[in-house]
Design a protein around this motif. Structure first.
Motif, PDB file in Angstrom:
ATOM      1  N   LYS A  26      -7.745   7.768  -4.579  1.00  0.00           N
ATOM      2  CA  LYS A  26      -7.335   6.985  -5.749  1.00  0.00           C
ATOM      3  C   LYS A  26      -7.679   7.815  -6.970  1.00  0.00           C
ATOM      4  O   LYS A  26      -8.850   8.130  -7.208  1.00  0.00           O
ATOM      5  CB  LYS A  26      -8.082   5.643  -5.795  1.00  0.00           C
ATOM      6  CG  LYS A  26      -7.695   4.789  -6.984  1.00  0.00           C
ATOM      7  CD  LYS A  26      -6.306   4.190  -6.825  1.00  0.00           C
ATOM      8  CE  LYS A  26      -5.883   3.395  -8.052  1.00  0.00           C
ATOM      9  NZ  LYS A  26      -4.579   2.730  -7.841  1.00  0.00           N
ATOM     10  N   TYR A  28      -7.294   8.182 -11.060  1.00  0.00           N
ATOM     11  CA  TYR A  28      -6.951   7.564 -12.332  1.00  0.00           C
ATOM     12  C   TYR A  28      -6.713   8.670 -13.349  1.00  0.00           C
ATOM     13  O   TYR A  28      -7.470   9.638 -13.417  1.00  0.00           O
ATOM     14  CB  TYR A  28      -8.086   6.674 -12.847  1.00  0.00           C
ATOM     15  CG  TYR A  28      -8.336   5.448 -12.015  1.00  0.00           C
ATOM     16  CD1 TYR A  28      -7.444   4.375 -12.035  1.00  0.00           C
ATOM     17  CD2 TYR A  28      -9.476   5.343 -11.226  1.00  0.00           C
ATOM     18  CE1 TYR A  28      -7.668   3.236 -11.281  1.00  0.00           C
ATOM     19  CE2 TYR A  28      -9.717   4.207 -10.474  1.00  0.00           C
ATOM     20  CZ  TYR A  28      -8.812   3.158 -10.501  1.00  0.00           C
ATOM     21  OH  TYR A  28      -9.051   2.038  -9.765  1.00  0.00           O
ATOM     22  N   THR A  63     -13.683   0.605  -6.115  1.00  0.00           N
ATOM     23  CA  THR A  63     -12.321   1.103  -5.886  1.00  0.00           C
ATOM     24  C   THR A  63     -11.967   0.956  -4.410  1.00  0.00           C
ATOM     25  O   THR A  63     -10.881   0.470  -4.070  1.00  0.00           O
ATOM     26  CB  THR A  63     -12.225   2.582  -6.316  1.00  0.00           C
ATOM     27  OG1 THR A  63     -12.605   2.685  -7.694  1.00  0.00           O
ATOM     28  CG2 THR A  63     -10.819   3.113  -6.141  1.00  0.00           C
ATOM     29  N   ASN A  66     -11.508  -2.760  -3.547  1.00  0.00           N
ATOM     30  CA  ASN A  66     -10.251  -3.303  -4.055  1.00  0.00           C
ATOM     31  C   ASN A  66      -9.061  -2.849  -3.210  1.00  0.00           C
ATOM     32  O   ASN A  66      -8.107  -3.604  -3.024  1.00  0.00           O
ATOM     33  CB  ASN A  66     -10.051  -2.902  -5.515  1.00  0.00           C
ATOM     34  CG  ASN A  66     -11.042  -3.604  -6.430  1.00  0.00           C
ATOM     35  OD1 ASN A  66     -11.648  -4.612  -6.057  1.00  0.00           O
ATOM     36  ND2 ASN A  66     -11.223  -3.074  -7.617  1.00  0.00           N
ATOM     37  N   LEU A  67      -9.145  -1.632  -2.682  1.00  0.00           N
ATOM     38  CA  LEU A  67      -8.075  -1.164  -1.796  1.00  0.00           C
ATOM     39  C   LEU A  67      -8.145  -1.906  -0.464  1.00  0.00           C
ATOM     40  O   LEU A  67      -7.120  -2.370   0.053  1.00  0.00           O
ATOM     41  CB  LEU A  67      -8.169   0.342  -1.578  1.00  0.00           C
ATOM     42  CG  LEU A  67      -7.855   1.198  -2.822  1.00  0.00           C
ATOM     43  CD1 LEU A  67      -8.108   2.666  -2.531  1.00  0.00           C
ATOM     44  CD2 LEU A  67      -6.411   0.991  -3.263  1.00  0.00           C
ATOM     45  N   ASP A  72      -5.361  -3.552  -4.894  1.00  0.00           N
ATOM     46  CA  ASP A  72      -4.915  -2.342  -5.567  1.00  0.00           C
ATOM     47  C   ASP A  72      -4.267  -1.451  -4.512  1.00  0.00           C
ATOM     48  O   ASP A  72      -4.445  -1.669  -3.317  1.00  0.00           O
ATOM     49  CB  ASP A  72      -6.144  -1.655  -6.181  1.00  0.00           C
ATOM     50  CG  ASP A  72      -5.767  -0.709  -7.316  1.00  0.00           C
ATOM     51  OD1 ASP A  72      -4.564  -0.530  -7.578  1.00  0.00           O
ATOM     52  OD2 ASP A  72      -6.696  -0.149  -7.918  1.00  0.00           O
ATOM     53  N   THR A  73      -3.521  -0.455  -4.963  1.00  0.00           N
ATOM     54  CA  THR A  73      -2.868   0.456  -4.015  1.00  0.00           C
ATOM     55  C   THR A  73      -3.385   1.881  -4.228  1.00  0.00           C
ATOM     56  O   THR A  73      -3.702   2.264  -5.354  1.00  0.00           O
ATOM     57  CB  THR A  73      -1.334   0.438  -4.204  1.00  0.00           C
ATOM     58  OG1 THR A  73      -1.062   0.628  -5.585  1.00  0.00           O
ATOM     59  CG2 THR A  73      -0.744  -0.874  -3.740  1.00  0.00           C
ATOM     60  N   ASP A  91       4.987  -5.814  -2.857  1.00  0.00           N
ATOM     61  CA  ASP A  91       4.040  -6.680  -3.560  1.00  0.00           C
ATOM     62  C   ASP A  91       3.932  -8.075  -2.945  1.00  0.00           C
ATOM     63  O   ASP A  91       2.836  -8.631  -2.844  1.00  0.00           O
ATOM     64  CB  ASP A  91       4.431  -6.811  -5.040  1.00  0.00           C
ATOM     65  CG  ASP A  91       4.109  -5.542  -5.814  1.00  0.00           C
ATOM     66  OD1 ASP A  91       3.441  -4.652  -5.238  1.00  0.00           O
ATOM     67  OD2 ASP A  91       4.525  -5.446  -6.983  1.00  0.00           O
TER      68      ASP A  91
END
Ligand code: ADP
Ligand code: MG
Length: 242
Positions: A26, A28, A63, A66-67, A72-73, A91
């Protein structure tokens, strides 16, 4: 009809792990800088496990959670939950899997403040196709499981922190998810209340629930049977503790 004889010497096919994460990244983009929140994570979690994720602040714990929670992706990599390739879902499908398979508990409880405990717990059942009565019955049972049957009509803002977290756990459980994920669930609680909440997670795990929780406190992590330590977006160690 006769069934095929079982050959005890035949190799057993390994059961598919509940969670299978491979080379998860992930990244950012913050201004001109790339933040590698996850930098190649591999992780398997079997049904019924009790895992604590530890690591310094900023190491990628939330992170990853959340995945895992389909909130989150990833930038790249694969994640399969119960054999379903999550990274291939759209989604709507993600929302469904999140609702049906995952119970997520947050540090800040995330309850609706002026809403009763029972209504908060009932929320995830809104799209279940169940009748109002059935939903209320399931919500009441989940509140019973966390020891709050007598607080069902209290609004969240009339409850203590520990009681709020219990309501949040009941809400996470109400759909009978295949996994319970908790990101620093005791982070906002005093130590006595934290101990009570951890006893509840212990009990839920003993009853067969798969539990993955984030903590940075050793005494909290001691409840789990496996400790995964993260550092700079990677898994630094992964140890069975009991
Ligand atoms: P932890 O939960 O272990 O404290 P996080 O997963 O929250 O760590 O964060 C890992 C890294 O990713 C940190 O450097 C953090 O600043 C960065 N990060 C997290 N979320 C975002 C975001 N939405 N945008 C930019 N950077 C982020
Ligand atoms: Mg975090």
């Amino acid at each position: 009809m006769t069934s095929a004889p079982v050959d005890p010497s035949a190799p057993q096919s390994a059961p598919v792990p509940l969670i299978q994460v491979r080379d998860l990244h992930k990244i950012y983009q913050v201004g001109s800088e790339e933040v590698r929140a996850l930098d190649g994570v591999d992780l398997d979690v079997e049904h019924g496990e009790y895992v604590a994720i530890m690591g310094a602040s900023g190491s990628g714990k939330s992170t990853l959670m959340n995945l895992l929670g389909c909130l989150d992706t990833p930038t790249s990599g694969s994640y399969s939950l119960g054999g379903v390739a999550v990274q291939e879902l759209d989604d709507d499908e993600l929302a469904t899997i999140r609702n049906e398979q995952i119970g997520f508990v947050f540090q800040t409880f995330n309850l609706l403040a002026r809403t009763t405990a029972l209504d908060n717990v009932e929320l995830p059942l809104v799209y279940s196709g169940l009748s109002r009565g059935e939903r209320r019955e399931l919500a009441a049972r989940a509140l019973e499981r966390v020891g709050l049957a007598d607080r069902r009509s209290h609004r969240s803002n009339e409850l203590s922190g520990g009681q709020r977290q219990r309501v949040a756990i009941a809400r996470a459980l109400v759909n009978q998810p295949s996994i319970l994920l908790a990101d620093e669930p005791t982070g906002n609680l005093d130590s006595a209340t934290s101990a009570e909440i951890m006893e509840l997670f212990d009990e839920l795990n003993r009853a067969g629930n798969t539990v993955v929780l984030v903590t940075h406190e050793d005494d909290i992590a001691e409840h789990a049977r496996r400790v995964v330590t993260m550092r700079d977006g990677r898994i630094q160690s992964d140890e069975r503790t009991r």
